[in-house]
Design a protein around this motif. Structure first.
Motif, short mmCIF file in Angstrom:
data_model
loop_
_atom_site.label_atom_id
_atom_site.label_comp_id
_atom_site.label_asym_id
_atom_site.label_seq_id
_atom_site.Cartn_x
_atom_site.Cartn_y
_atom_site.Cartn_z
N GLU A 14 26.85 52.46 11.62
CA GLU A 14 26.31 52.86 12.91
C GLU A 14 24.85 52.44 13.05
OE1 GLU A 14 25.72 56.90 15.63
OE2 GLU A 14 26.98 56.95 13.83
N ALA A 15 24.07 52.60 11.99
CA ALA A 15 22.65 52.22 12.04
C ALA A 15 22.49 50.73 12.30
CB ALA A 15 21.95 52.62 10.75
N GLU A 16 23.32 49.92 11.65
CA GLU A 16 23.24 48.48 11.86
C GLU A 16 23.62 48.10 13.29
OE1 GLU A 16 24.36 47.17 7.26
OE2 GLU A 16 25.80 46.86 8.88
N ALA A 17 24.65 48.75 13.82
CA ALA A 17 25.06 48.46 15.20
C ALA A 17 24.00 48.87 16.21
CB ALA A 17 26.37 49.17 15.50
N LEU A 18 23.39 50.01 16.00
CA LEU A 18 22.31 50.44 16.90
C LEU A 18 21.14 49.46 16.86
CD1 LEU A 18 22.32 54.28 16.17
CD2 LEU A 18 23.02 53.17 18.30
N ALA A 23 18.06 45.12 19.53
CA ALA A 23 17.54 43.75 19.48
C ALA A 23 18.00 42.92 20.67
CB ALA A 23 17.96 43.08 18.17
N LEU A 24 19.25 43.17 21.13
CA LEU A 24 19.81 42.33 22.19
C LEU A 24 19.56 42.87 23.60
CD1 LEU A 24 23.32 41.40 20.69
CD2 LEU A 24 21.20 40.07 20.64
N LEU A 89 31.61 51.03 21.22
CA LEU A 89 32.95 50.46 21.29
C LEU A 89 32.94 48.94 21.36
CD1 LEU A 89 34.83 52.93 23.67
CD2 LEU A 89 34.56 52.99 21.20
N ALA A 90 31.89 48.35 21.88
CA ALA A 90 31.83 46.89 21.97
C ALA A 90 31.96 46.25 20.61
CB ALA A 90 30.51 46.47 22.62
N PHE A 91 31.48 46.91 19.57
CA PHE A 91 31.54 46.33 18.23
C PHE A 91 32.96 46.29 17.69
CE2 PHE A 91 27.14 47.58 18.73
CZ PHE A 91 26.47 46.49 18.23
#
Length: 229
Positions: A14-18, A23-24, A89-91
């Protein structure tokens, strides 16, 4: 059928996805009108899951924006790329969606997601994420309002009401058929909210949901059924 694996550099926590969202998000463009409604091509994308088998099937269906005739279809089936976490959910979906889009030879023109763009807790739902990664104009049309407040629009086709987060308009509830509950439209990338609403209305001449979503929903379910048969 080839099953797509999770990309090697895909976030695993979760931390990496956030961190990826943070960043994007600054690359989202919201001040372009996008293509005119009814012109060129428009592509619906949707996904279906088989959680027991850890599979997700994505479909991309290209329509002629003027006639709403189907021009091309493509599908991809992959492993679910991320755990279920609300707001992320996009991930779970994007690797398969990108693969389906990559198999198209036409378009895609404007992309319509069954989901959210700016109507997202961090203003970076699937439609925005997909738009930034591809550079395409993308909008989100969702069946439910997520966690945002709104007053139901008038029960006439074309009526809208703002979808609000702390007083900020992040999308609009749109009545596409008289007497039927609204859909929830938000800008994703390279299309402003006014034009996102206009596209959605143009793509929904007979039913509550846009024709793009209806075709993509049916195709991804079919692809999943064939993958697990």
């Amino acid at each position: 059928m080839t099953i797509i694996g999770r990309p090697a550099d895909w976030p695993a926590t979760e931390a990496e996805a956030l961190a990826v969202q943070d960043a994007l998000r600054g690359r989202v463009v919201l001040d372009e009108p996008g293509p005119p409604p009814g012109a060129g091509l428009v592509t619906g994308v949707d996904v279906a899951y088989d959680d027991e088998r850890d599979l997700v099937a994505a479909a991309a269906v290209v329509l002629d924006a003027a006639t709403l005739d189907v021009v091309e279809r493509a599908t991809a089936v992959g492993r679910v790329a991320f755990p279920y976490v609300p707001g992320l959910l996009a991930f779970r979906e994007i690797p398969a969606v990108l693969a389906a889009l990559g198999r198209l030879t036409a378009g895609p023109g404007l992309v319509v997601c069954d989901g959210y763009g700016q109507a997202h807790p961090r203003r970076f739902g699937l439609a925005s994420h997909l738009g930034v990664l591809t550079g395409l104009p993308v909008i989100g049309v969702a069946k439910n309002p997520f966690a945002f407040a709104y007053r139901p629009p008038e029960a006439r086709r074309g009526a809208t009401s703002p979808l609000l987060a702390d007083g900020e308009e992040v999308g609009r509830a749109l009545c596409t058929r008289a007497g039927v509950k609204p859909v929830f439209v938000s800008a994703g990338h390279r299309v402003d909210l006014d034009h996102a609403v206009a596209h959605t209305l143009r793509l929904s001449p007979r039913y509550r949901l846009p024709e793009t979503t209806r075709h993509a929903d049916a195709l991804c379910r079919q692809a999943l059924k064939e993958a697990v048969a």
